[in-house]
Design a protein around this motif. Structure first.
Motif, PDB file in Angstrom:
ATOM      1  N   GLN A  47       0.834  -1.193   0.000  1.00  0.00           N
ATOM      2  CA  GLN A  47       0.000   0.000   0.000  1.00  0.00           C
ATOM      3  C   GLN A  47       0.877   1.255   0.000  1.00  0.00           C
ATOM      4  OE1 GLN A  47      -3.291  -0.081  -0.288  1.00  0.00           O
ATOM      5  NE2 GLN A  47      -3.221  -2.326  -0.359  1.00  0.00           N
ATOM      6  N   PRO A  48       0.316   2.412  -0.429  1.00  0.00           N
ATOM      7  CA  PRO A  48       1.131   3.639  -0.472  1.00  0.00           C
ATOM      8  C   PRO A  48       1.797   3.985   0.853  1.00  0.00           C
ATOM      9  CG  PRO A  48      -0.932   3.962  -1.650  1.00  0.00           C
ATOM     10  CD  PRO A  48      -1.035   2.621  -0.987  1.00  0.00           C
ATOM     11  N   ASP A  49       1.127   3.698   1.981  1.00  0.00           N
ATOM     12  CA  ASP A  49       1.733   4.027   3.274  1.00  0.00           C
ATOM     13  C   ASP A  49       2.500   2.846   3.870  1.00  0.00           C
ATOM     14  OD1 ASP A  49      -0.458   2.472   3.746  1.00  0.00           O
ATOM     15  OD2 ASP A  49      -1.285   3.704   5.365  1.00  0.00           O
ATOM     16  N   GLY A  50       2.625   1.745   3.115  1.00  0.00           N
ATOM     17  CA  GLY A  50       3.428   0.612   3.557  1.00  0.00           C
ATOM     18  C   GLY A  50       4.906   0.838   3.267  1.00  0.00           C
ATOM     19  N   SER A  51       5.744  -0.173   3.601  1.00  0.00           N
ATOM     20  CA  SER A  51       7.195  -0.009   3.457  1.00  0.00           C
ATOM     21  C   SER A  51       7.841  -1.195   2.747  1.00  0.00           C
ATOM     22  CB  SER A  51       7.831   0.178   4.845  1.00  0.00           C
ATOM     23  OG  SER A  51       7.328   1.324   5.485  1.00  0.00           O
ATOM     24  N   ARG A  52       7.104  -1.868   1.876  1.00  0.00           N
ATOM     25  CA  ARG A  52       7.657  -3.020   1.172  1.00  0.00           C
ATOM     26  C   ARG A  52       8.834  -2.619   0.277  1.00  0.00           C
ATOM     27  NH1 ARG A  52       9.192  -8.035   1.395  1.00  0.00           N
ATOM     28  NH2 ARG A  52       9.190  -9.080  -0.650  1.00  0.00           N
ATOM     29  N   ALA A  53       8.728  -1.497  -0.403  1.00  0.00           N
ATOM     30  CA  ALA A  53       9.812  -1.058  -1.290  1.00  0.00           C
ATOM     31  C   ALA A  53      11.098  -0.828  -0.512  1.00  0.00           C
ATOM     32  CB  ALA A  53       9.402   0.214  -2.029  1.00  0.00           C
ATOM     33  N   LEU A  54      10.994  -0.223   0.661  1.00  0.00           N
ATOM     34  CA  LEU A  54      12.187   0.021   1.472  1.00  0.00           C
ATOM     35  C   LEU A  54      12.784  -1.292   1.959  1.00  0.00           C
ATOM     36  CD1 LEU A  54      14.153   1.831   2.977  1.00  0.00           C
ATOM     37  CD2 LEU A  54      12.440   2.066   4.808  1.00  0.00           C
ATOM     38  N   ALA A  55      11.939  -2.243   2.360  1.00  0.00           N
ATOM     39  CA  ALA A  55      12.438  -3.537   2.826  1.00  0.00           C
ATOM     40  C   ALA A  55      13.208  -4.253   1.711  1.00  0.00           C
ATOM     41  CB  ALA A  55      11.282  -4.393   3.319  1.00  0.00           C
ATOM     42  N   ARG A  56      12.690  -4.221   0.493  1.00  0.00           N
ATOM     43  CA  ARG A  56      13.377  -4.850  -0.632  1.00  0.00           C
ATOM     44  C   ARG A  56      14.704  -4.151  -0.917  1.00  0.00           C
ATOM     45  NH1 ARG A  56      10.609  -7.964  -4.281  1.00  0.00           N
ATOM     46  NH2 ARG A  56      12.702  -8.178  -5.194  1.00  0.00           N
ATOM     47  N   LEU A  57      14.695  -2.842  -0.828  1.00  0.00           N
ATOM     48  CA  LEU A  57      15.923  -2.081  -1.077  1.00  0.00           C
ATOM     49  C   LEU A  57      16.985  -2.404  -0.033  1.00  0.00           C
ATOM     50  CD1 LEU A  57      17.017   0.052  -3.036  1.00  0.00           C
ATOM     51  CD2 LEU A  57      16.185   1.821  -1.477  1.00  0.00           C
TER      52      LEU A  57
END
Length: 343
Positions: A50-60
């Protein structure tokens, strides 16, 4: 005169359509909510897309060799970075102990802020964040040994405090230097403990209203407005009573007898006596030249030679009356009218 007020059948026929639509909308809302809530999610959740989630940061972080552990039960923090998105929910003593055990700690909007500012693009203004450059910062302001981004990021020892978590979200990660700043804060060591406090650690229980999703609150508000509009529509004025020609002619005698039976069934002899006296006064007033509503007792006494007190008692007495007394009263009033007419 015929009543045009809707009966139960007509009300049900008119209301069942809107009611069915409301049930369908409610059912659809429940299904959509259950489907959306079936997977991981939530603000600053490393599993959420979701937009307020942090999946992208975790993958990075994982791509840069950092092992991300989302946990609510911290057993060991040796050599790890501790990230606490909701420090205000944790007991201060436990949070202080965890911060001492961790190699580095990042707290998002912890208690102890001195001010609040707008969230906007800000320059770092400090050495350790200079490489990240401008970032989306703001929110709460803190005092520390090192302060960056107009004191919306402060560092005390190994503990870093941020006033706003926009740099960690999927929505804002690719803006300005947000990704670089997030990596520098959470990627300091090979292991990152993303701390989601367990129920036993939570010191501030949410109220029932806080647990209800905003979408459900908005849907309830819409349903409430729809219910009010429906009630106003159904309760609108129908106008004056519409006269209609009766299918049959009812004789006056039958009407009188029917009304008398109703009075008798209701044991309303006293009310019937009041009606008889009022009707007699209304009929006698024009004969005597007395305005309707005035007491005609003195004029009746003068024409009939009856005592004023007895005439007034006959026309105005409101004592209890039984069926036998009601028959006698009707006869006495009839006799009084005949005397006035002949007099």
């Amino acid at each position: 005169m015929t009543s045009v007020s809707p009966g139960a059948g007509r009300i049900w026929t008119a209301a069942r359509g809107p009611l069915l639509i409301g049930v369908i909308i409610l059912f659809a809302a429940v299904v959509i909510t259950l489907l959306r809530g079936s997977g991981p999610g939530g603000a600053l959740d490393p599993r959420s897309y979701q937009p307020d989630g942090s999946r992208a940061l975790a993958r990075l972080l994982e791509q840069n060799g950092v092992r991300v552990e989302l946990t609510g039960d911290v057993s060991s923090l040796d050599g790890a970075t501790l990230f606490v998105p909701q420090p205000n929910l944790i007991d201060p003593a436990r949070l202080d102990r965890l911060s001492r055990e961790a190699a580095a700690t990042v707290l998002l909007a912890p208690p102890g802020a001195t001010d609040r500012v707008e969230v906007e693009t800000r320059e770092p203004g400090c050495p350790f964040a200079a490489k990240a450059g401008a970032a989306t910062m703001g929110g709460l302001v803190y005092k520390g040994e090192q302060s960056c981004y107009d004191s919306t990021l402060a560092r005390v020892g190994t503990v870093t405090m941020l006033g706003h978590g926009g740099i960690f979200t999927n929505r804002n990660l690719d803006e300005e230097g947000n990704a670089a700043l997030a990596l520098s804060l959470l990627g300091q060591h090979e292991r990152l403990v993303w701390y989601k406090p367990a129920e036993a650690d939570v010191t501030q229980q949410k109220t029932f209203g806080e647990l209800i999703p905003d979408g459900w609150k908005f849907a309830a508000l819409q349903l409430g407005i729809a219910a009010v509009v429906l009630a106003l529509w159904r309760a609108r004025r129908l106008g004056r009573v519409v006269p209609e020609r009766l299918p049959v002619v009812v004789r006056a005698a039958e009407t009188v007898e029917g009304r008398a039976r109703l009075y008798r069934r209701a044991h309303a002899a006293g009310h019937a006596a009041t009606v008889l006296r009022q009707a007699a006064r209304d009929r006698l007033a024009p004969l005597l030249g007395v305005p309707v509503g005035d007491d005609p007792s003195e004029e009746i006494a003068r024409r009939t030679s009856r005592p004023v007190t007895s005439v007034r008692a006959l026309l105005y007495d409101d004592g209890p009356v039984d069926d036998r007394g009601l028959v006698a009263l009707a006869a006495d009033l009839d006799a009084l009218e005949n005397e006035v007419r002949k007099g």
